[in-house]
Write a protein that holds these residues in place. Sequence first.
Motif, PDB file in Angstrom:
ATOM      1  N   VAL A   1      11.453 -55.252   5.326  1.00  0.00           N
ATOM      2  CA  VAL A   1      11.105 -54.145   4.440  1.00  0.00           C
ATOM      3  C   VAL A   1      11.354 -54.432   2.962  1.00  0.00           C
ATOM      4  O   VAL A   1      10.818 -53.730   2.111  1.00  0.00           O
ATOM      5  N   ALA A   2      12.173 -55.417   2.638  1.00  0.00           N
ATOM      6  CA  ALA A   2      12.553 -55.633   1.244  1.00  0.00           C
ATOM      7  C   ALA A   2      12.672 -57.119   0.966  1.00  0.00           C
ATOM      8  O   ALA A   2      12.730 -57.953   1.878  1.00  0.00           O
ATOM      9  N   ALA A   3      12.699 -57.446  -0.338  1.00  0.00           N
ATOM     10  CA  ALA A   3      12.818 -58.835  -0.772  1.00  0.00           C
ATOM     11  C   ALA A   3      13.775 -58.903  -1.953  1.00  0.00           C
ATOM     12  O   ALA A   3      13.852 -57.982  -2.782  1.00  0.00           O
ATOM     13  N   GLU A   4      14.501 -60.013  -2.034  1.00  0.00           N
ATOM     14  CA  GLU A   4      15.404 -60.261  -3.150  1.00  0.00           C
ATOM     15  C   GLU A   4      14.636 -60.907  -4.299  1.00  0.00           C
ATOM     16  O   GLU A   4      13.936 -61.903  -4.096  1.00  0.00           O
ATOM     17  N   VAL A   5      14.761 -60.341  -5.504  1.00  0.00           N
ATOM     18  CA  VAL A   5      14.120 -60.888  -6.694  1.00  0.00           C
ATOM     19  C   VAL A   5      15.159 -61.723  -7.441  1.00  0.00           C
ATOM     20  O   VAL A   5      16.135 -61.189  -7.967  1.00  0.00           O
ATOM     21  N   VAL A   6      14.926 -63.039  -7.481  1.00  0.00           N
ATOM     22  CA  VAL A   6      15.860 -63.934  -8.168  1.00  0.00           C
ATOM     23  C   VAL A   6      15.627 -63.887  -9.670  1.00  0.00           C
ATOM     24  O   VAL A   6      16.558 -63.718 -10.453  1.00  0.00           O
ATOM     25  N   THR A   7      14.395 -64.042 -10.100  1.00  0.00           N
ATOM     26  CA  THR A   7      14.014 -63.952 -11.513  1.00  0.00           C
ATOM     27  C   THR A   7      12.637 -63.306 -11.613  1.00  0.00           C
ATOM     28  O   THR A   7      11.851 -63.327 -10.660  1.00  0.00           O
ATOM     29  N   GLY A   8      12.340 -62.755 -12.786  1.00  0.00           N
ATOM     30  CA  GLY A   8      11.013 -62.213 -13.062  1.00  0.00           C
ATOM     31  C   GLY A   8      10.962 -60.717 -13.221  1.00  0.00           C
ATOM     32  O   GLY A   8      10.010 -60.193 -13.789  1.00  0.00           O
ATOM     33  N   LEU A   9      11.967 -59.978 -12.740  1.00  0.00           N
ATOM     34  CA  LEU A   9      11.996 -58.523 -12.875  1.00  0.00           C
ATOM     35  C   LEU A   9      13.390 -58.087 -13.314  1.00  0.00           C
ATOM     36  O   LEU A   9      14.353 -58.865 -13.257  1.00  0.00           O
ATOM     37  N   GLN A  10      13.445 -56.838 -13.744  1.00  0.00           N
ATOM     38  CA  GLN A  10      14.711 -56.233 -14.137  1.00  0.00           C
ATOM     39  C   GLN A  10      14.900 -54.942 -13.355  1.00  0.00           C
ATOM     40  O   GLN A  10      13.937 -54.325 -12.885  1.00  0.00           O
ATOM     41  N   ALA A  11      16.143 -54.539 -13.214  1.00  0.00           N
ATOM     42  CA  ALA A  11      16.436 -53.283 -12.534  1.00  0.00           C
ATOM     43  C   ALA A  11      15.789 -52.133 -13.295  1.00  0.00           C
ATOM     44  O   ALA A  11      15.878 -52.038 -14.513  1.00  0.00           O
ATOM     45  N   GLY A  12      15.114 -51.258 -12.568  1.00  0.00           N
ATOM     46  CA  GLY A  12      14.416 -50.128 -13.169  1.00  0.00           C
ATOM     47  C   GLY A  12      12.935 -50.349 -13.347  1.00  0.00           C
ATOM     48  O   GLY A  12      12.206 -49.379 -13.629  1.00  0.00           O
ATOM     49  N   ASP A  13      12.431 -51.580 -13.212  1.00  0.00           N
ATOM     50  CA  ASP A  13      10.992 -51.830 -13.313  1.00  0.00           C
ATOM     51  C   ASP A  13      10.273 -51.105 -12.190  1.00  0.00           C
ATOM     52  O   ASP A  13      10.752 -51.027 -11.051  1.00  0.00           O
ATOM     53  N   GLN A  14       9.085 -50.567 -12.525  1.00  0.00           N
ATOM     54  CA  GLN A  14       8.280 -49.844 -11.552  1.00  0.00           C
ATOM     55  C   GLN A  14       7.233 -50.793 -10.981  1.00  0.00           C
ATOM     56  O   GLN A  14       6.382 -51.304 -11.704  1.00  0.00           O
ATOM     57  N   VAL A  15       7.318 -51.021  -9.678  1.00  0.00           N
ATOM     58  CA  VAL A  15       6.370 -51.919  -9.020  1.00  0.00           C
ATOM     59  C   VAL A  15       5.469 -51.098  -8.110  1.00  0.00           C
ATOM     60  O   VAL A  15       5.842 -50.014  -7.641  1.00  0.00           O
ATOM     61  N   ILE A  16       4.279 -51.616  -7.873  1.00  0.00           N
ATOM     62  CA  ILE A  16       3.288 -50.939  -7.037  1.00  0.00           C
ATOM     63  C   ILE A  16       3.343 -51.562  -5.656  1.00  0.00           C
ATOM     64  O   ILE A  16       3.106 -52.751  -5.479  1.00  0.00           O
ATOM     65  N   ALA A  17       3.672 -50.722  -4.671  1.00  0.00           N
ATOM     66  CA  ALA A  17       3.819 -51.193  -3.302  1.00  0.00           C
ATOM     67  C   ALA A  17       2.637 -50.831  -2.435  1.00  0.00           C
ATOM     68  O   ALA A  17       2.658 -51.080  -1.234  1.00  0.00           O
ATOM     69  N   GLY A  18       1.598 -50.230  -3.011  1.00  0.00           N
ATOM     70  CA  GLY A  18       0.437 -49.860  -2.226  1.00  0.00           C
ATOM     71  C   GLY A  18      -0.383 -48.819  -2.940  1.00  0.00           C
ATOM     72  O   GLY A  18      -0.228 -48.571  -4.137  1.00  0.00           O
ATOM     73  N   VAL A  19      -1.313 -48.203  -2.206  1.00  0.00           N
ATOM     74  CA  VAL A  19      -2.229 -47.202  -2.753  1.00  0.00           C
ATOM     75  C   VAL A  19      -2.114 -45.945  -1.909  1.00  0.00           C
ATOM     76  O   VAL A  19      -2.154 -45.998  -0.679  1.00  0.00           O
ATOM     77  N   LEU A  20      -1.941 -44.812  -2.578  1.00  0.00           N
ATOM     78  CA  LEU A  20      -1.916 -43.517  -1.912  1.00  0.00           C
ATOM     79  C   LEU A  20      -3.266 -42.846  -2.090  1.00  0.00           C
ATOM     80  O   LEU A  20      -3.771 -42.733  -3.207  1.00  0.00           O
ATOM     81  N   GLN A  21      -3.877 -42.371  -0.994  1.00  0.00           N
ATOM     82  CA  GLN A  21      -5.137 -41.651  -1.046  1.00  0.00           C
ATOM     83  C   GLN A  21      -4.927 -40.223  -0.594  1.00  0.00           C
ATOM     84  O   GLN A  21      -4.086 -39.946   0.256  1.00  0.00           O
ATOM     85  N   GLY A  22      -5.719 -39.322  -1.167  1.00  0.00           N
ATOM     86  CA  GLY A  22      -5.577 -37.909  -0.844  1.00  0.00           C
ATOM     87  C   GLY A  22      -5.968 -37.616   0.581  1.00  0.00           C
ATOM     88  O   GLY A  22      -6.640 -38.401   1.251  1.00  0.00           O
ATOM     89  N   ASP A  23      -5.623 -36.418   1.055  1.00  0.00           N
ATOM     90  CA  ASP A  23      -5.989 -36.008   2.406  1.00  0.00           C
ATOM     91  C   ASP A  23      -6.490 -34.574   2.367  1.00  0.00           C
ATOM     92  O   ASP A  23      -6.527 -33.930   1.322  1.00  0.00           O
ATOM     93  N   VAL A  24      -6.913 -34.075   3.524  1.00  0.00           N
ATOM     94  CA  VAL A  24      -7.423 -32.716   3.638  1.00  0.00           C
ATOM     95  C   VAL A  24      -6.398 -31.888   4.376  1.00  0.00           C
ATOM     96  O   VAL A  24      -6.349 -31.893   5.604  1.00  0.00           O
ATOM     97  N   SER A  25      -5.556 -31.233   3.624  1.00  0.00           N
ATOM     98  CA  SER A  25      -4.535 -30.358   4.203  1.00  0.00           C
ATOM     99  C   SER A  25      -3.712 -31.077   5.260  1.00  0.00           C
ATOM    100  O   SER A  25      -3.421 -30.565   6.324  1.00  0.00           O
ATOM    101  N   GLY A  26      -3.402 -32.322   4.967  1.00  0.00           N
ATOM    102  CA  GLY A  26      -2.566 -33.082   5.877  1.00  0.00           C
ATOM    103  C   GLY A  26      -3.307 -33.662   7.064  1.00  0.00           C
ATOM    104  O   GLY A  26      -2.712 -34.265   7.940  1.00  0.00           O
ATOM    105  N   ILE A  27      -4.668 -33.479   7.158  1.00  0.00           N
ATOM    106  CA  ILE A  27      -5.432 -34.008   8.285  1.00  0.00           C
ATOM    107  C   ILE A  27      -5.969 -35.373   7.912  1.00  0.00           C
ATOM    108  O   ILE A  27      -6.467 -35.576   6.812  1.00  0.00           O
ATOM    109  N   ASP A  28      -5.918 -36.313   8.819  1.00  0.00           N
ATOM    110  CA  ASP A  28      -6.402 -37.660   8.585  1.00  0.00           C
ATOM    111  C   ASP A  28      -7.920 -37.635   8.514  1.00  0.00           C
ATOM    112  O   ASP A  28      -8.607 -37.301   9.490  1.00  0.00           O
ATOM    113  N   ARG A  29      -8.482 -37.978   7.336  1.00  0.00           N
ATOM    114  CA  ARG A  29      -9.926 -37.935   7.146  1.00  0.00           C
ATOM    115  C   ARG A  29     -10.639 -38.940   8.048  1.00  0.00           C
ATOM    116  O   ARG A  29     -11.722 -38.674   8.555  1.00  0.00           O
ATOM    117  N   ASP A  30     -10.060 -40.117   8.232  1.00  0.00           N
ATOM    118  CA  ASP A  30     -10.707 -41.128   9.069  1.00  0.00           C
ATOM    119  C   ASP A  30     -10.849 -40.636  10.498  1.00  0.00           C
ATOM    120  O   ASP A  30     -11.884 -40.858  11.147  1.00  0.00           O
TER     121      ASP A  30
END
Length: 465
Positions: free
Chosen positions: A425-454
């Motif tokens: 679920v997680a990875a250790e960052v040795v270099t390249g980022l700082q604490a507090g940086d906001q990273v994108i872990a995926g894409v959130l798509q809307g739904d219809v009143s909680g019903i799965d559109r697919d």
Amino acid sequence: MGTDQLDNTSDSFMPGRRKSGKKRLLGFALVVLVGMGGAYFWFQGDEEVEETEPLIRIAEIGDIENTIAATGTLKPFETVEVGAQVSGQLVRLYVEAGDEVEAGDLLAEIDASQQQQRVESSRASLAGQEALLESRMSALELARANADRQRRLMAEDATSQQDFDNAMNQLASAQASLIQTQRQIDQSRASLAIEEQELEYTRIVAPISGTVVSLSMTEGRTLNASQQAPTILTIADLTEMTVQAEISEADIARLSTGMEVYFTTLGGGNRRWNSELRQILPQPVIENNVVLYTGLFDVDNNDGALLPEMTAQVYFVTSAARDVLTVPIGALTFLEGGPASAGAGFSQAMSAQAGNLPGNRPGGIVRPEAGAGRPALGDGSINREQLRAGPAAGGRRNRLATVQVQNNDGTITEQEIMVGLTSRVAAEVVTGLQAGDQVIAGVLQGDVSGIDRDQIRNALRGGFR
């Protein structure tokens, strides 16, 4: 009315019936077309108004660990079954289950009348033998004096050979009788010690300090200890517990003594008990053709929170990194032939949807320019030669990866980082980022009143076939 007239009348009604059937068919087809068209526009309109948002996670300091899970059972570190060594009636129990006892405390008593009588009989026999010893010693002194007198007389040729031989024989007999009596006294003393010990066995005392965990006998029960010592009660030291973990044969090769291990209990909430693996028993337990090995480790229980036979969820730590910078594993895309991750799919989705992200400027994902505050791709801040040279601290080999970083102004920056230890679920960052940086872990798509559109689309499309 004739037959020809009836035929003519029937033929006159046929065109009307045909026209009515055609109208119904056309109406039904129109309703189906309108429904399908409405569903199509509903689907298309739904996709157009559906909002796409990035799944933002914060790079933060935390722990990463990889574990092997097992199920265990709690046992007292030291358990003693207290039994009876003599037969008789259990006349008194002084403790109950749950009582705390100290070593030497009186726990129970067995009827000691027979043992007491045997002790008194042995003492009387010993006293008689000691009196006999005094008589044997007096007889020896008399025989020795008579032998000395016969020696003097024999030297002066004033006695017969027979009297001299009789005196020597009496002396030897007195000496033998004295030795025999002494040996009988030693035997009687040993027998008396045994009888006194059996009398002492009628008083059951605690062999160790601990807790009475169970009672196997009740007052008035007759105990027969002639063949096997019957168990009266069980004492356990609950200040230290041993966990017996059942380990699958598929995981046994990854474990070693001394490795870190912790466990939780069903009633312990989020509390963890930490320890080290002490021993792996070589003899497995086979249940339903499943081979399980037993791993043992100990833990302090001074607060009494752990009880015997509790179920423990055990985790053997195969690798861990403490107090390191972490990001979700789904935010990473590994480079240089590294293993694929969910981050690759997320990065592609984000690139395709970059123009729809809130606050994103035209052009979508951008690379940081010089002086942007983070090392850019290929600027030399991450030493690739050093990365290839060998494992990092702790034996872990670092890997290169990229991650999508959302800046304060809403822009998305692709950042190259060096990754250390990873888990599911997680990875250790040795270099390249700082604490507090906001990273994108995926894409959130809307739904219809909680019903799965697919699911809705698949169900409706299946119904139109």
